[in-house]
Design a protein around this motif. Structure first.
Motif, short mmCIF file in Angstrom:
data_model
loop_
_atom_site.label_atom_id
_atom_site.label_comp_id
_atom_site.label_asym_id
_atom_site.label_seq_id
_atom_site.Cartn_x
_atom_site.Cartn_y
_atom_site.Cartn_z
N GLN A 190 -14.79 48.53 -11.45
CA GLN A 190 -13.92 48.22 -10.32
C GLN A 190 -13.59 46.75 -10.24
OE1 GLN A 190 -14.50 49.21 -6.22
NE2 GLN A 190 -15.24 51.22 -6.85
N SER A 191 -14.64 45.95 -10.35
CA SER A 191 -14.36 44.52 -10.18
C SER A 191 -13.54 43.99 -11.34
CB SER A 191 -15.66 43.72 -10.00
OG SER A 191 -16.63 44.18 -10.87
N LYS A 192 -13.64 44.69 -12.49
CA LYS A 192 -12.79 44.31 -13.61
C LYS A 192 -11.32 44.48 -13.24
CE LYS A 192 -14.35 44.77 -18.30
NZ LYS A 192 -14.75 45.80 -19.28
N VAL A 193 -11.03 45.65 -12.66
CA VAL A 193 -9.65 45.90 -12.23
C VAL A 193 -9.19 44.81 -11.29
CG1 VAL A 193 -8.17 47.44 -10.90
CG2 VAL A 193 -9.81 48.41 -12.49
N LEU A 194 -10.09 44.49 -10.35
CA LEU A 194 -9.70 43.52 -9.33
C LEU A 194 -9.57 42.11 -9.91
CD1 LEU A 194 -11.90 44.87 -6.45
CD2 LEU A 194 -9.42 45.00 -6.65
N CYS A 195 -10.45 41.80 -10.88
CA CYS A 195 -10.41 40.45 -11.46
C CYS A 195 -9.11 40.18 -12.19
CB CYS A 195 -11.56 40.25 -12.45
SG CYS A 195 -13.12 40.03 -11.60
N GLN A 196 -8.57 41.27 -12.76
CA GLN A 196 -7.33 41.08 -13.51
C GLN A 196 -6.12 40.88 -12.61
OE1 GLN A 196 -7.60 44.69 -15.66
NE2 GLN A 196 -8.89 43.86 -17.28
N LEU A 197 -6.33 41.12 -11.33
CA LEU A 197 -5.20 41.01 -10.42
C LEU A 197 -5.23 39.71 -9.64
CD1 LEU A 197 -5.39 44.62 -8.94
CD2 LEU A 197 -3.71 43.79 -10.58
N SER A 198 -4.07 39.17 -9.38
CA SER A 198 -4.02 37.97 -8.55
C SER A 198 -4.17 38.39 -7.09
CB SER A 198 -2.68 37.27 -8.74
OG SER A 198 -1.65 38.08 -8.22
N ALA A 199 -4.50 37.42 -6.25
CA ALA A 199 -4.66 37.71 -4.82
C ALA A 199 -3.38 38.32 -4.27
CB ALA A 199 -5.01 36.42 -4.07
N GLU A 200 -2.27 37.83 -4.79
CA GLU A 200 -0.97 38.32 -4.34
C GLU A 200 -0.78 39.79 -4.68
OE1 GLU A 200 3.19 36.59 -5.47
OE2 GLU A 200 1.79 34.96 -4.94
N GLU A 201 -1.14 40.13 -5.92
CA GLU A 201 -1.00 41.53 -6.35
C GLU A 201 -1.90 42.44 -5.51
OE1 GLU A 201 -0.07 41.68 -11.05
OE2 GLU A 201 -1.80 40.47 -10.45
N ILE A 202 -3.11 41.95 -5.25
CA ILE A 202 -4.03 42.76 -4.46
C ILE A 202 -3.48 43.01 -3.07
CG2 ILE A 202 -6.31 42.81 -3.35
CD1 ILE A 202 -7.41 41.42 -5.84
N SER A 203 -2.96 41.94 -2.47
CA SER A 203 -2.49 42.16 -1.10
C SER A 203 -1.24 43.02 -1.07
CB SER A 203 -2.31 40.84 -0.34
OG SER A 203 -1.19 40.16 -0.80
N GLY A 208 -9.77 50.80 -8.82
CA GLY A 208 -10.16 49.95 -7.69
C GLY A 208 -10.05 50.67 -6.36
N PHE A 209 -9.93 52.00 -6.42
CA PHE A 209 -9.71 52.80 -5.21
C PHE A 209 -10.61 52.41 -4.03
CE2 PHE A 209 -10.44 56.32 -2.36
CZ PHE A 209 -9.17 56.83 -2.14
N ASP A 210 -11.93 52.43 -4.28
CA ASP A 210 -12.88 52.18 -3.19
C ASP A 210 -12.62 50.84 -2.52
OD1 ASP A 210 -14.00 54.57 -3.69
OD2 ASP A 210 -15.69 53.79 -4.84
N HIS A 211 -12.34 49.87 -3.35
CA HIS A 211 -12.10 48.54 -2.83
C HIS A 211 -10.81 48.49 -2.00
CE1 HIS A 211 -12.92 44.24 -2.93
NE2 HIS A 211 -11.60 44.09 -2.92
N PHE A 212 -9.76 49.05 -2.57
CA PHE A 212 -8.47 49.03 -1.87
C PHE A 212 -8.52 49.82 -0.56
CE2 PHE A 212 -6.70 48.45 -6.32
CZ PHE A 212 -6.45 47.10 -6.13
N ILE A 213 -9.21 50.95 -0.60
CA ILE A 213 -9.24 51.79 0.60
C ILE A 213 -10.01 51.07 1.72
CG2 ILE A 213 -11.34 53.25 0.37
CD1 ILE A 213 -7.98 54.83 0.96
N GLU A 214 -11.05 50.32 1.32
CA GLU A 214 -11.81 49.56 2.31
C GLU A 214 -10.92 48.50 2.97
OE1 GLU A 214 -14.65 49.67 4.06
OE2 GLU A 214 -14.71 51.60 3.00
N MET A 215 -10.13 47.83 2.13
CA MET A 215 -9.26 46.78 2.66
C MET A 215 -8.19 47.38 3.56
SD MET A 215 -9.19 43.72 -0.03
CE MET A 215 -8.04 44.04 -1.19
N ALA A 216 -7.65 48.52 3.15
CA ALA A 216 -6.62 49.18 3.96
C ALA A 216 -7.22 49.62 5.29
CB ALA A 216 -6.06 50.39 3.21
#
Ligand SMILES: [Zn+2]
Ligand SMILES: [Zn+2]
Lengths: 238, 239
Positions: free
Chosen positions: B19-32, B68-76
């Motif tokens: 999961q964190s690999k997926v997130l690491c590859q993304l910029s903060a902008e992409e994540i948001s 990154g589902f778990d992470h994204f769903i938590e943020m949402a």
């Protein structure tokens, strides 16, 4: 700045309903204030301070490409508040609650209405569009009824379909981009106008409510297009 | 035993690191941007009040970032609560189905109380029968109650339509009622209870008010026990 419960409560009403007239918004705001023990009027002006209240909601929902904005009904000049999507191409995103065929049908209907010159199409013409979208007429009819219920469409007195205020507020930019030849902008406020008053001589069109304000003191109103100046024959208008 | 826990532990670690690999590859902008899309999607889908499946979220919103589902769903979830006052709940643990509920009980613009929607009055009638019967009612009992007010579930009702289908399918899926087999009953029997959405979004007091109205009874406190229950529930509520 975080939103208070009152803001969220107010916002949820908009998410569920999409649009409220100014009067309804007033009532909603009063109910919200009562429920959360909030001051309804600001102390200085002794008027409901709805403006800043909506402003703080807007600041928080902007990142989600949502906005509460004012819109005026083209037919009767009643102002409303609408929750709109500001994302690109909002017509397709407008709601995943409709099927692709339904959205396609709605697009065709919008196109037809915008191109009609009168801002409306008869229900027969509207239903005839269904075959081009792989839909049967009864299906199309109940879809239109649903769109009326959700305030995207309206039926005007002669039974024709026209775009409701919510739809115009949500899709105005889309319509202007998509149909640059047919879509007209109001000579007064520069916004999209679908059902307005048009000059007989030139292409000038204005909203009924803008016309009312503009011609308020004119004895013989003339076309606001300086180069035209033809007499402005309206008041009964369609 | 020790090995087993070790194995479990390392498996868990693996998913976390994927999961964190997926997130690491993304910029903060992409994540948001993904979180914004996810929130918008959940808001739109929740209008139907039906559960939203994890697989649909992956397909429609996350795509190749599904890991990154778990992470994204938590943020949402956090955004939905902070900005919209809505609670994203997984229907049952690991059910992979989510439902979006309002933080506010008896929100007059969300629920049935808003002007004369026939759909809602049917729902309120059903919820009130369940509540008045002591929070649970057997299917036959409920059908009897309905028949007494002119709704026979075996027939298409001219106002409410296919009541049985609504009761057992729509309202269940929307989380208004729970329909389950009575454990150990012979012959087989089913019962209805309030569902998650009803418990969260409706107050017993409001339902009692509704019952009072349809029975033409002025004062709901005539139903002593229900009244006490409803008030007990209402007491520690948000102001
Ligand atoms: Zn104008
Ligand atoms: Zn002119």
């Amino acid at each position: 700045m975080a939103l208070e419960k009152a803001h969220k409560f107010f916002l949820q009403a908009f998410i569920a309903n999409g649009i409220f007239t100014a009067r309804e918004v007033h009532k909603l705001y009063r109910e919200t204030c009562e429920r959360f023990d909030r001051e309804f009027c600001d102390r200085v002006h002794n008027e409901p301070d709805l403006g800043p209240f909506v402003e703080s909601i807007n600041m928080n929902i902007k990142p989600f490409q949502l906005e509460m904005k004012k819109a005026v009904d083209e037919a009767n000049g009643v102002s409303s508040f609408v929750l709109v999507n500001t994302a690109d191409n909002s017509l397709t995103k407008l709601s995943s609650t409709y099927s692709e065929n339904e959205l396609e049908l709605f697009k065709k209907l919008v196109e037809k209405i915008v191109g009609s010159g009168t801002g409306s199409v008869s229900s027969i013409e509207a239903l005839n569009l269904s075959s081009t979208c792989k839909m049967k007429k009864p299906e199309a009819e109940s879809f239109f009824t649903n769109m009326i219920e959700h305030k995207w469409l309206k039926k005007i007195p002669d039974g024709h379909y026209a775009l409701a205020t919510r739809c115009i507020a949500e899709c105005d930019l889309y319509i202007l981009q998509q149909y640059p030849d047919d879509a007209r902008t109001c000579n007064m406020c520069c916004r999209l106008v679908i059902q307005g008053e048009s000059c007989r001589e030139c292409n000038t069109t204005i909203h009924k409510h803008c016309s009312q304000r503009y011609f308020k003191d004119e004895v013989v109103p003339v076309c606001p297009n300086q180069a035209c100046n033809a007499e402005w024959l309206h008041r009964q208008s369609r | 035993m020790a090995d087993e826990t070790q194995l479990m532990f390392s498996q868990e670690e693996q998913t976390v690191s994927k999961q964190s690999k997926v997130l690491c590859q993304l910029s903060a902008e992409e994540i948001s941007k993904i979180v914004v899309d996810l929130v918008r999607y959940l808001l739109i889908m929740s209008q139907k009040k039906l559960p939203i499946k994890r697989s649909d979220i992956n397909k429609t919103v996350l795509g190749d970032k599904s890991r990154g589902f778990d992470h994204f769903i938590e943020m949402a979830k956090e955004r939905l609560s902070l900005v919209f006052g809505m609670e994203l709940i997984e229907l049952e643990l690991n059910s992979k189905s989510y439902i979006l509920l309002s933080e506010f009980q008896d929100h007059p613009y969300l629920n049935c109380y808003s002007a004369g929607k026939t759909e809602c009055s049917l729902l309120m009638i059903i919820l009130s029968f369940i509540f008045m019967n002591g929070n649970v009612i057997s299917d036959n009992q409920l059908y009897d109650c309905l028949r007494r007010i002119g709704i026979d579930i075996e027939f298409h009702h001219e106002v409410f339509g296919d009541v049985e289908n609504k009761l057992k399918k729509d309202y269940v899926r929307q989380g208004y009622v729970e329909y389950s087999r009575v454990v150990g009953a012979e012959p087989v029997q089913h019962e209805f209870k309030w569902g998650l959405r009803a418990r969260k979004e409706l107050s017993k007091l409001k339902v009692l008010d509704f019952v009072a109205k349809i029975y033409g009874e002025e004062d709901p406190s005539n139903w002593t026990s229900q009244w006490e229950q409803a008030n007990a529930e209402n007491a520690p509520n948000e102001s």
